[in-house]
Write an enzyme that holds these catalytic residues in place. Structure first.
Site, PDB file in Angstrom:
ATOM      1  N   SER A 197       0.839  -1.198   0.000  1.00 38.37           N
ATOM      2  CA  SER A 197       0.000   0.000   0.000  1.00 38.37           C
ATOM      3  C   SER A 197       0.870   1.243   0.000  1.00 38.37           C
ATOM      4  O   SER A 197       1.911   1.280   0.667  1.00 38.37           O
ATOM      5  CB  SER A 197      -0.916   0.022   1.223  1.00 38.37           C
ATOM      6  OG  SER A 197      -1.609   1.257   1.314  1.00 38.37           O
ATOM      7  N   TYR A 212      -3.125  -0.196  10.138  1.00 33.35           N
ATOM      8  CA  TYR A 212      -3.182  -0.654   8.752  1.00 33.35           C
ATOM      9  C   TYR A 212      -1.871  -0.336   8.030  1.00 33.35           C
ATOM     10  O   TYR A 212      -1.294  -1.203   7.362  1.00 33.35           O
ATOM     11  CB  TYR A 212      -4.350   0.003   8.020  1.00 33.35           C
ATOM     12  CG  TYR A 212      -4.316  -0.216   6.524  1.00 33.35           C
ATOM     13  CD1 TYR A 212      -4.681  -1.444   5.979  1.00 33.35           C
ATOM     14  CD2 TYR A 212      -3.896   0.797   5.660  1.00 33.35           C
ATOM     15  CE1 TYR A 212      -4.634  -1.658   4.606  1.00 33.35           C
ATOM     16  CE2 TYR A 212      -3.844   0.596   4.292  1.00 33.35           C
ATOM     17  CZ  TYR A 212      -4.212  -0.634   3.775  1.00 33.35           C
ATOM     18  OH  TYR A 212      -4.159  -0.845   2.424  1.00 33.35           O
TER      19      TYR A 212
END
Length: 332
Positions: A197, A212
């Site tokens: 990500s 996250y």
């Protein structure tokens, strides 16, 4: 009589040495940037993709029934691979499997129902090991991943929420890799793609989604290290680093409602992602994402931190308003 060549070198000899040094520095700086642009164009648009069948005849995809994972399933089938689809929804697995086989009649598809948020996923991992035992598995796409339901400060995140993020993004990726990798080691070839990500790689921080971002940083570092460990054994390990893609998860956390110039659809993203498999250990496959990464590198970290915090706070407010609206409707 001086020739033009003599005049040129005479003019150089009369210049101050510092001016010549600056001129050379400027020349090599321009050359370096021009080379980088040419390399980017080649990698993004011109470099041929590898024949994924050279790694093996089967591909394993986690999180294969929605978004990026589902698109990977179709693209690998189009590339001539048989598929092992892993997801928590048996209904979706059967639907995707049947649709792929209707479009690609020669493609074999096996499905494995596995919920990575469960405390004990040993049975599911054992099933993967059993299914792949006699198969020539060449490609693994570790796509499964989750994030917070709403932007939240670290102290506000429920333990169940952050534990699920850890179990899916960290534990799930690690255990699936651990069970598939030995098959590749035995035959000295394979490709492992871990979906990272931009929250962990491109921006210096991802406030209000801290756990996250940390879990995806783990994925990135795991990929880099495995690349070094196994590259001499014919195994290409790669972390692909997307920014926003128009998927259901992105729509929940970032209000991404549709694809645009800088936000590709899952299909557009995966078409670019397939072309990058087997090359760099870390990449941002989609061209506009890589441009955004380039521009981001030009900004001071303090500016990026402030920007990301403001976005996180906006999403937190929207999430709170949505919850209040639901509670209001329930009371009525």
């Amino acid at each position: 009589m001086h020739t033009m060549k003599d005049t040129f070198f005479l003019s150089l000899s009369t210049q101050p040495i510092w001016l010549l040094a600056l001129s050379l520095l400027g020349f090599f700086t321009i050359l370096r940037h021009a080379t980088s642009v040419v390399q980017w164009v080649f990698r993004a648009f011109l470099r041929p993709s590898k024949d994924l069948r050279c790694y093996g005849s089967w591909g394993v995809i986690t999180g294969a029934t929605d978004g990026i994972g589902k698109s990977f399933a179709y693209q690998l089938a189009r590339a001539g691979l048989n598929l092992i689809l892993v997801s928590r929804s048996s209904t979706k697995l059967k639907a995707v499997s049947e649709d792929i086989q209707s479009q690609f009649p020669d493609t074999k598809v096996k499905i494995i129902e596995l919920d990575f948020t469960e405390d004990d996923i040993s049975a599911g991992i054992a099933e993967i090991e059993e299914v792949i035992e006699d198969l020539d598995v060449g490609v693994l796409i570790n796509n499964v991943g989750i994030t917070y339901p709403n932007a939240s400060f670290f102290h506000e995140v429920d333990e169940k929420v952050w534990m699920n993020v850890f179990k899916v993004n960290v534990k799930g990726t690690t255990r699936v890799t651990k069970v598939v990798l030995p098959k590749m080691i035995k035959k000295n070839k394979g490709a492992i793609v871990n979906i990272g990500s931009g929250a962990a790689v491109i921006v210096p921080s991802h406030p209000l989604y801290a756990i996250y971002a940390a879990s995806k940083a783990y994925v990135d570092q795991l990929s880099r290290s495995l690349h070094v460990e196994y590259k001499d054994r014919g195994i290409d390990v790669q972390c692909q680093v997307p920014l926003y893609v128009a998927t259901e998860m992105a729509s929940r956390v970032a209000s991404v409602s549709r694809a645009s110039l800088f936000i590709p659809s899952a299909d557009d993203y995966v078409r670019a992602a397939i072309r990058r498999i087997g090359y760099e250990p870390q990449c941002t496959p989609y061209w506009s994402h890589s441009l955004q990464w380039c521009f981001t590198c030009l900004l001071p970290e303090a500016v990026l931190d402030t920007w990301r915090l403001s976005i996180g706070l906006q999403r937190r407010r929207k999430g709170s308003d949505a919850i209040k609206g639901i509670e209001s409707c329930e009371q009525e």
